[in-house]
Design a protein around this motif. Structure first.
Motif, mmCIF file in Angstrom:
data_model
loop_
_atom_site.group_PDB
_atom_site.id
_atom_site.type_symbol
_atom_site.label_atom_id
_atom_site.label_comp_id
_atom_site.label_asym_id
_atom_site.label_seq_id
_atom_site.Cartn_x
_atom_site.Cartn_y
_atom_site.Cartn_z
ATOM 1 N N ILE A 77 0.865 -1.181 0.000
ATOM 2 C CA ILE A 77 0.000 0.000 0.000
ATOM 3 C C ILE A 77 0.900 1.228 0.000
ATOM 4 O O ILE A 77 1.869 1.292 0.751
ATOM 5 C CB ILE A 77 -0.917 0.018 1.237
ATOM 6 C CG1 ILE A 77 -1.933 -1.115 1.141
ATOM 7 C CG2 ILE A 77 -1.616 1.362 1.371
ATOM 8 C CD1 ILE A 77 -2.865 -1.203 2.327
ATOM 9 N N ILE A 78 0.561 2.185 -0.845
ATOM 10 C CA ILE A 78 1.284 3.458 -0.891
ATOM 11 C C ILE A 78 0.339 4.513 -0.304
ATOM 12 O O ILE A 78 -0.776 4.706 -0.812
ATOM 13 C CB ILE A 78 1.685 3.848 -2.331
ATOM 14 C CG1 ILE A 78 2.450 2.712 -3.025
ATOM 15 C CG2 ILE A 78 2.477 5.148 -2.332
ATOM 16 C CD1 ILE A 78 3.784 2.364 -2.424
ATOM 17 N N SER A 79 0.780 5.170 0.746
ATOM 18 C CA SER A 79 -0.058 6.176 1.398
ATOM 19 C C SER A 79 -0.120 7.451 0.565
ATOM 20 O O SER A 79 0.630 7.611 -0.411
ATOM 21 C CB SER A 79 0.491 6.487 2.794
ATOM 22 O OG SER A 79 1.696 7.219 2.687
ATOM 23 N N GLU A 80 -0.979 8.366 0.981
ATOM 24 C CA GLU A 80 -1.122 9.644 0.266
ATOM 25 C C GLU A 80 0.174 10.449 0.282
ATOM 26 O O GLU A 80 0.431 11.220 -0.633
ATOM 27 C CB GLU A 80 -2.268 10.452 0.856
ATOM 28 C CG GLU A 80 -3.623 9.876 0.506
ATOM 29 C CD GLU A 80 -4.778 10.719 1.006
ATOM 30 O OE1 GLU A 80 -4.581 11.920 1.236
ATOM 31 O OE2 GLU A 80 -5.871 10.151 1.158
ATOM 32 N N ASN A 81 0.997 10.260 1.328
ATOM 33 C CA ASN A 81 2.275 10.982 1.370
ATOM 34 C C ASN A 81 3.413 10.158 0.746
ATOM 35 O O ASN A 81 4.573 10.435 0.972
ATOM 36 C CB ASN A 81 2.613 11.419 2.797
ATOM 37 C CG ASN A 81 2.967 10.251 3.704
ATOM 38 O OD1 ASN A 81 2.848 9.085 3.304
ATOM 39 N ND2 ASN A 81 3.384 10.544 4.915
#
Length: 168
Positions: A77-81
């Motif tokens: 998962i790649i976060s918004e940041n």
């Protein structure tokens, strides 16, 4: 799937994340070779095929890199940041990073993404300075260890990979 035009960039990121993970060590984790030996022993393969796979596995170099064991896009998962998080550590071991890469390649194939599998493997080998043939030597071993949990369609495919074992 939402951004197929970004697939190449996503594959690059996936390999970078995996290589960063492989730089870590976790000396208290179980050994990849031990797990694979157990799984090969549990298969319905002939005694001769199991012997060949065990022998091949034992001949592979021993490493102690952190291996995920189920590293694929659905477990990242790649976060918004833009921070990457790796999920599902239930198959983690310490061992040879090329075995972990062979499993990721296999998972792409089992998911029907043959083009993605090939691109992934080329990227992994380029970025890690690993010969593609070295990762490919792990393929029959990884396929055999996957046999114990594959469904019937997967099992047929996995058997085709196991049958490429070199008889030396």
């Amino acid at each position: 799937q939402e951004n197929p035009d970004k697939k190449e960039a996503y594959l690059h990121r996936l390999v970078d994340i995996q290589l960063e993970m492989h730089e870590k060590s976790c000396p208290m984790l179980g050994k990849l070779k031990d797990k694979m030996n157990r799984k090969i022993s549990m298969t319905d393969l002939s005694a001769t095929a199991r012997y060949d796979l065990h022998t091949r596995l034992e001949s592979m170099p021993k490493h102690n890199k952190l291996c995920h064991g189920d590293f694929n896009p659905s477990n990242v998962i790649i976060s918004e940041n833009d921070t990457a998080y790796i999920l599902d550590w239930s198959h983690a071991t310490q061992g040879n990073a090329s075995a972990d890469a062979a499993r990721t390649y296999l998972l792409f194939w089992l998911n029907g993404d043959i083009d993605g599998a090939k691109k992934y493997l080329n990227l992994f080998c380029d970025k890690s300075n690993t010969a593609i043939q070295y990762v490919q030597k792990w393929m029959p071993i990884v396929a055999a260890s996957q046999l114990v949990k594959g469904n019937e369609k997967e099992r047929e495919f996995l058997h085709s990979w196991i049958n490429v074992v070199d008889y030396e």
